[in-house]
Design a protein around this motif. Structure first.
Motif, PDB file in Angstrom:
ATOM      1  N   VAL B   3       0.844  -1.196   0.000  1.00 37.80           N
ATOM      2  CA  VAL B   3       0.000   0.000   0.000  1.00 37.80           C
ATOM      3  C   VAL B   3       0.877   1.242   0.000  1.00 37.80           C
ATOM      4  CG1 VAL B   3      -1.894   1.141   1.191  1.00 37.80           C
ATOM      5  CG2 VAL B   3      -1.467  -1.293   1.568  1.00 37.80           C
ATOM      6  N   LYS B   4       0.495   2.204  -0.788  1.00 41.39           N
ATOM      7  CA  LYS B   4       1.156   3.491  -0.665  1.00 41.39           C
ATOM      8  C   LYS B   4       0.070   4.564  -0.665  1.00 41.39           C
ATOM      9  CE  LYS B   4       4.746   6.502  -2.278  1.00 41.39           C
ATOM     10  NZ  LYS B   4       5.611   6.940  -3.353  1.00 41.39           N
ATOM     11  N   VAL B   5      -0.099   5.157   0.489  1.00 39.71           N
ATOM     12  CA  VAL B   5      -1.183   6.129   0.605  1.00 39.71           C
ATOM     13  C   VAL B   5      -0.646   7.523   0.345  1.00 39.71           C
ATOM     14  CG1 VAL B   5      -2.951   7.065   2.117  1.00 39.71           C
ATOM     15  CG2 VAL B   5      -2.284   4.670   2.325  1.00 39.71           C
ATOM     16  N   LYS B   6      -1.393   8.251  -0.420  1.00 39.68           N
ATOM     17  CA  LYS B   6      -1.015   9.631  -0.702  1.00 39.68           C
ATOM     18  C   LYS B   6      -2.259  10.461  -0.473  1.00 39.68           C
ATOM     19  CE  LYS B   6      -0.128  11.111  -4.792  1.00 39.68           C
ATOM     20  NZ  LYS B   6       0.325  11.390  -6.143  1.00 39.68           N
ATOM     21  N   VAL B   7      -2.228  11.321   0.496  1.00 42.61           N
ATOM     22  CA  VAL B   7      -3.425  12.103   0.784  1.00 42.61           C
ATOM     23  C   VAL B   7      -3.380  13.427   0.026  1.00 42.61           C
ATOM     24  CG1 VAL B   7      -4.923  13.027   2.578  1.00 42.61           C
ATOM     25  CG2 VAL B   7      -3.527  11.011   3.054  1.00 42.61           C
ATOM     26  N   GLY B   8      -2.258  14.094   0.169  1.00 45.97           N
ATOM     27  CA  GLY B   8      -2.097  15.339  -0.591  1.00 45.97           C
ATOM     28  C   GLY B   8      -1.639  14.990  -1.997  1.00 45.97           C
ATOM     29  N   ASP B  14       3.260  15.342   2.286  1.00 44.04           N
ATOM     30  CA  ASP B  14       2.491  14.759   3.393  1.00 44.04           C
ATOM     31  C   ASP B  14       3.417  14.447   4.563  1.00 44.04           C
ATOM     32  OD1 ASP B  14       0.205  14.912   1.965  1.00 44.04           O
ATOM     33  OD2 ASP B  14       0.136  12.789   1.390  1.00 44.04           O
ATOM     34  N   MET B  15       4.596  13.906   4.210  1.00 40.61           N
ATOM     35  CA  MET B  15       5.570  13.570   5.254  1.00 40.61           C
ATOM     36  C   MET B  15       6.059  14.814   5.968  1.00 40.61           C
ATOM     37  SD  MET B  15       7.943  10.461   4.119  1.00 40.61           S
ATOM     38  CE  MET B  15       7.348   8.912   3.487  1.00 40.61           C
ATOM     39  N   LYS B  17       4.450  17.523   6.272  1.00 39.30           N
ATOM     40  CA  LYS B  17       3.339  18.011   7.076  1.00 39.30           C
ATOM     41  C   LYS B  17       3.319  17.300   8.437  1.00 39.30           C
ATOM     42  CE  LYS B  17      -1.503  19.107   6.628  1.00 39.30           C
ATOM     43  NZ  LYS B  17      -2.738  19.075   5.945  1.00 39.30           N
ATOM     44  N   PHE B  18       3.605  16.011   8.390  1.00 37.76           N
ATOM     45  CA  PHE B  18       3.666  15.231   9.622  1.00 37.76           C
ATOM     46  C   PHE B  18       4.798  15.731  10.510  1.00 37.76           C
ATOM     47  CE2 PHE B  18       5.323  11.699  12.136  1.00 37.76           C
ATOM     48  CZ  PHE B  18       4.174  11.254  12.770  1.00 37.76           C
ATOM     49  N   LYS B  19       5.946  15.898   9.879  1.00 39.10           N
ATOM     50  CA  LYS B  19       7.136  16.341  10.610  1.00 39.10           C
ATOM     51  C   LYS B  19       6.888  17.714  11.261  1.00 39.10           C
ATOM     52  CE  LYS B  19      12.019  16.837   9.847  1.00 39.10           C
ATOM     53  NZ  LYS B  19      12.975  17.218   8.811  1.00 39.10           N
ATOM     54  N   MET B  21       4.120  18.909  12.425  1.00 40.60           N
ATOM     55  CA  MET B  21       2.944  19.008  13.290  1.00 40.60           C
ATOM     56  C   MET B  21       3.221  19.814  14.565  1.00 40.60           C
ATOM     57  SD  MET B  21       1.234  15.277  12.905  1.00 40.60           S
ATOM     58  CE  MET B  21      -0.189  15.448  13.934  1.00 40.60           C
ATOM     59  N   ALA B  22       4.383  19.564  15.149  1.00 39.48           N
ATOM     60  CA  ALA B  22       4.733  20.294  16.368  1.00 39.48           C
ATOM     61  C   ALA B  22       4.871  21.783  16.074  1.00 39.48           C
ATOM     62  CB  ALA B  22       6.024  19.734  16.959  1.00 39.48           C
TER      63      ALA B  22
END
Lengths: 515, 404
Positions: B3-8, B14-15, B17-19, B21-22
């Motif tokens: 699976v490779k999910v891509k939301v944006g 996306d990664m 964006k995760f990084k 978050m703080a």
């Protein structure tokens, strides 16, 4: 000061009990104080007539089997706390309306295989997509476990290599990930069912937070204690005593005492207690507004509170019923039935907040289906849960209070009859209704909320976890509980209590062995 | 990983964006004003008003009921303002310090819920042999005295979600008081049920609130029948409240009425036998809390060796520890109170669990008829000291109690 402890834990809620046990297990001299005469906060019980009622627990995820224990079973075993767990049969039944307007009456079994099987039955053609989805969930669960175990030092290379989808979905709410993955709308509706357990709809709930809970329920099954949550809380208190800890019931913390900018004790209704560290199972807004010197509150904490805008999560409404016939005789077959107007969680949440006229959301749970010992022979026991609008319950006069409680009760009892064909009314031997007032009374939480601040958007669980080191600036004092980094729910609170206790002991060590 | 999910649009973003978050969270926090933190919530204020830790009452007036041995005490909120609202039938636990003992007594509130909002509660106290608190309230209490009381307590009230529309009340002596409150609440529109009361008294002269009920019975939903045990008089039933009398005055079929009972222990024991013949489901019969058994040592299960014995209790409360002499024939709570310790208690019947305490060592006897403990409490050695009797020396942890 009449007594000295290493650690004072204020509030014997789930997080408080867990924190106290962790500290005592580490050899600290611990005092746990509780404003009521019972431990547990939400995790308690009450007796009416021949029934002992479970006040709040629907099902606890993360117990697992004795052979393959989940995080909470493991934690309890490490603490030396023994609880008799009973598995809950199915995941849930939901009677509502699909987002496309179609009628929805779905019962989902526990276990990945059966769950996928049933999903295919309700949403033909969904299997491949759902298998892919579960594969993603498994990766996310493993990745989250890796992050948790790394104590805030997760290796980004490992994350990128082993859990890339966690990084890709981690910043998104559930709904956006589903849409991106093209999960069929009816599958989304069914997958949304647990949203009420976190009190945030799928458009705002962080994906990884929700899917961790979802996976734990579905693949690890869910459990309840045989003799209500009070069995857990009581066993935790007894263990604390065995470890040399003290617990004072009917004792309220009035304020935290400081020596300069460092905490040195707690003023209680039973006198002042000196300590090296306090862990407070209290919402931070209450601590800052009422329990410590204003000049010691850092600017950032004021900003954090302002940013949160008193946006507390679910304010609970519950009806407890003791019935004088068995579940079988009454025709109750499901442990847990979710009922409402729509499976679209954002719309449903709006309906709930709209108050009496629009709130038709309720979960009916019958303890006997999972646990034959839930009530005396020949009887059954259950409770309805819904949520409340803080204004509806805030602007209410004393004289109109019972009328509103009962108006809701009649509505939900009728809803169970109309939607599930279960008429409990003739069999009600005992009934009690708890509103946000009741939860405010017993928990002392803002507006009787039970889930702390909403774990949504910028203030989701992962973001809170990432900022553990900047969110707790008061020397010698840490708030714990649902408002903490792990968010709400029994297991989150137990984990949060332990995590914060661990950090507190680390703080003490770094400060130079004051304890 | 298949699976490779891509939301944006771009997975790498996306990664990121995760990084971030703080950082994103910190931005939101920093953008907020550093305003003073408040925590004042209407829901919590309402809850506190309804369920205060305690209430401070001032005795305003004492109304005598000549010939009955009873007086009604009228209390006001000592600080002015309303008192906690309640459900007609509930009681107050009144705290008193008498000769060094710090005791509580539960009294049904006889005034109406509406009057509480005007800052008034009434209770009625009747003299009884050996009545320590009753003697104090009837003979020594005077207007102006202040008392601490609990908030309204108890589960003896009408519940429309559960009870039939018509209630048949069986009252013995001063057990009439909760029904007076219920009748008042019906008359003023607070409650919507019908109430037929069979009220037992010794003689005509001993009837409590006769006039009040005559007045209230003008409302067609309220009816009272007086039964005299020690006197025969026209217009009154004679004897005890029997099944025959119950059948005679039951407004309809037994499946459509509820029975509420409040009275002395002897009446409870008598009625238990009488009602058995009616085979009523449990949900239709409710009793006000019974109080502690008068003669615990006569109850089955009380160990012979402990009868008539004196023991020493070690009572721990918070950081304090006390030595307290106790008798096997008296509830542990009484011994604690006699020692001048402020211990929590409300119903004094085993029902409410407010006195819930932990047995650290020693043995005791808890009568099954007063058993209302939680499963885990029994399992882990918790007792309700108000209905538990020592059968050895004991060490007990007792919770604190709120007060001034």
């Amino acid at each position: 000061m009449n007594k000295r402890y290493d650690i004072v834990v204020v509030g014997a809620g789930n997080a408080g009990l867990s924190a106290a046990l962790h500290c005592a297990s580490e050899g600290k001299k611990v005092l746990l104080i509780e404003q009521h005469n019972l431990p547990g906060g939400c995790a308690t019980s009450f007796v009416r007539g021949r029934f002992e009622f479970e006040p709040s627990l629907h099902e606890l995820c993360d117990i697992g089997t004795a052979e393959d224990p989940g995080e909470i079973r493991q934690m309890m075993e490490e603490y030396g706390v023994h609880v008799d767990w009973k598995p809950v049969p199915d995941c849930f039944r939901i009677i509502s309306t699909y987002s496309d307007g179609g009628a929805m009456d779905v019962t989902m079994p526990a276990g990945k295989g059966p769950f996928l099987e049933k999903m295919e039955e309700y949403v033909p053609g969904s299997r491949r997509k759902m298998e892919e989805y579960f594969e993603l969930l498994e990766e996310i669960m493993e990745g989250t476990a890796y992050i948790s175990a790394s104590n805030g030092h997760a290796d980004s290379a490992v994350l990128k290599e082993k859990y890339p989808n966690l990084l890709r979905t981690g910043a998104y709410p559930v709904k956006e990930v589903w849409e991106a993955m093209k999960i069929p709308p009816r599958c989304q509706d069914i997958l949304s069912t647990y949203w009420g357990y976190l009190g945030v709809d799928m458009e705002r709930m962080a994906f990884i937070h929700y899917c961790n809970m979802f996976m734990k329920y579905v693949t690890r099954a869910a459990y309840i204690p045989t003799h209500t949550s009070h069995e857990i809380s009581c066993a935790m208190v007894e263990r604390l005593r065995e470890l040399g800890g003290d617990i004072w019931f009917n004792c309220r913390a009035l304020e935290f005492l400081f020596n300069g900018d460092r905490l040195c004790g707690v003023r209680t209704t039973s006198g002042d207690v000196e300590c090296s560290y306090a862990l407070a199972n209290i919402n931070p807004d209450i601590i800052y507004a009422k329990m410590m010197p204003k000049d010691l509150i850092p600017e950032r904490e004021k900003k954090l509170s302002a940013a949160r805008k008193h946006n507390y999560s679910a304010r609970m409404y519950t009806i407890y019923v003791g019935l004088n016939k068995t579940a079988e005789e009454i025709g109750i077959r499901d442990y847990c039935i979710f009922m409402g107007d729509t499976a679209d969680s954002a719309k449903e949440y709006k309906n709930i907040l709209g108050g009496y006229d629009t709130n038709n959301f309720t979960i009916f749970l019958c303890g006997n289906i999972a646990n034959p010992e839930a009530s005396p022979e020949g009887t059954s026991i259950g409770f309805f849960t819904s949520m409340g609008n803080p204004d509806e319950w805030g602007d209410l006069s004393q004289e109109d209070y019972v009328a509103l409680k009962n108006k809701y009760a009649r509505k939900f009892i009728k809803e169970l009859k109309d939607k599930a064909g279960i008429d409990i009314e003739p069999y009600i031997e005992e009934i009690c209704v708890a509103s946000p007032w009741t939860f405010a009374r017993y928990l002392g939480t803002p507006e009787g909320s039970v889930y702390g601040y909403e774990t949504a958007g910028w203030d989701g669980m992962m973001a809170r976890m990432m900022m553990l080191s900047s969110d707790y600036p008061i020397k010698g004092l840490r708030p714990i509980g649902a408002a903490g980094p792990r968010g709400d729910g029994y297991s989150s609170a137990y984990v949060c209590g332990k995590l914060m206790a661990r950090l507190a002991l680390k703080d003490l060590k770094e400060e130079g062995g004051q304890a | 990983m298949a699976v490779k999910v891509k939301v944006g649009l771009i997975g790498a973003l996306d990664m990121l964006k995760f990084k971030n978050m703080a950082k994103t969270r910190e931005k939101v926090i920093q953008a907020a004003p550093a305003a003073e933190i408040t925590a004042d919530y209407a829901v919590n204020n309402n809850a506190r008003e309804l369920h205060p830790d305690f209430q401070k009452l001032v005795l305003e007036q004492i109304k005598d009921h000549p010939g009955t041995g009873a007086k009604t005490l009228v209390f006001k909120n000592a600080d002015g303002g309303p008192l906690a609202y309640f459900r007609a039938g509930q009681y107050l636990s009144l705290r008193m310090e008498i000769g060094g003992s710090r005791i509580t007594r539960p009294y049904s509130i006889s005034s109406s819920p509406k009057e509480a909002l005007q800052g008034k509660y009434e209770i009625t106290v009747r003299t009884n042999p050996g009545g320590f608190a009753a003697d104090y309230l009837l003979e020594r209490a005077k207007p102006g005295d202040t008392f601490l009381a609990s908030g309204p307590q108890g589960n003896f009230y009408y519940e429309e979600l559960r009870d039939p529309e018509h209630i048949l009340a069986l009252a013995g002596g001063s057990g009439i008081t909760p029904f007076l409150s219920m009748a008042k609440a019906i008359a003023d529109g607070t409650e919507k049920f019908s109430l037929t009361i069979l009220s037992g008294s010794r003689t005509k002269e001993q009837i409590l609130f006769k006039k009040e009920f005559e007045e209230l019975a003008k409302d067609e939903r309220i009816r009272i029948v007086h039964i005299l045990s020690d006197e025969e008089a026209s217009g009154y039933e004679h004897g005890f409240i029997t099944t025959d009398l119950i059948k005679k005055y039951a407004p309809s079929d037994f499946s459509t009425i509820g029975i509420f009972i409040c009275g002395p222990e002897a009446m409870y024991r008598f009625l238990e036998k009488e009602l058995a013949s009616l085979h009523l489901p449990r949900k239709l019969v409710r009793r006000e809390a019974l109080g502690a058994p008068k003669k615990p040592e006569d109850l089955p299960g009380f160990p012979d060796a402990a009868k008539g014995c004196s023991y020493l209790l070690t009572i721990r409360q918070g950081a304090e520890e006390y030595s307290v002499p106790a008798e096997s024939s008296e509830p542990i709570l009484v011994a604690i109170e006699r020692a001048g310790i402020t211990a929590p208690s409300r119903c004094r019947s085993g029902e409410c669990g407010w006195c819930r305490s932990k047995v650290v060592s020693g043995t005791c006897f808890a009568p099954p008829e007063n058993e209302s403990r939680r499963w885990a409490d029994k399992e882990h050695g918790y007792i309700h000291p108000c209905v538990t009797y020592p059968t050895s020396d004991m060490t007990i942890e007792v919770p604190g109690e709120y007060g001034e």
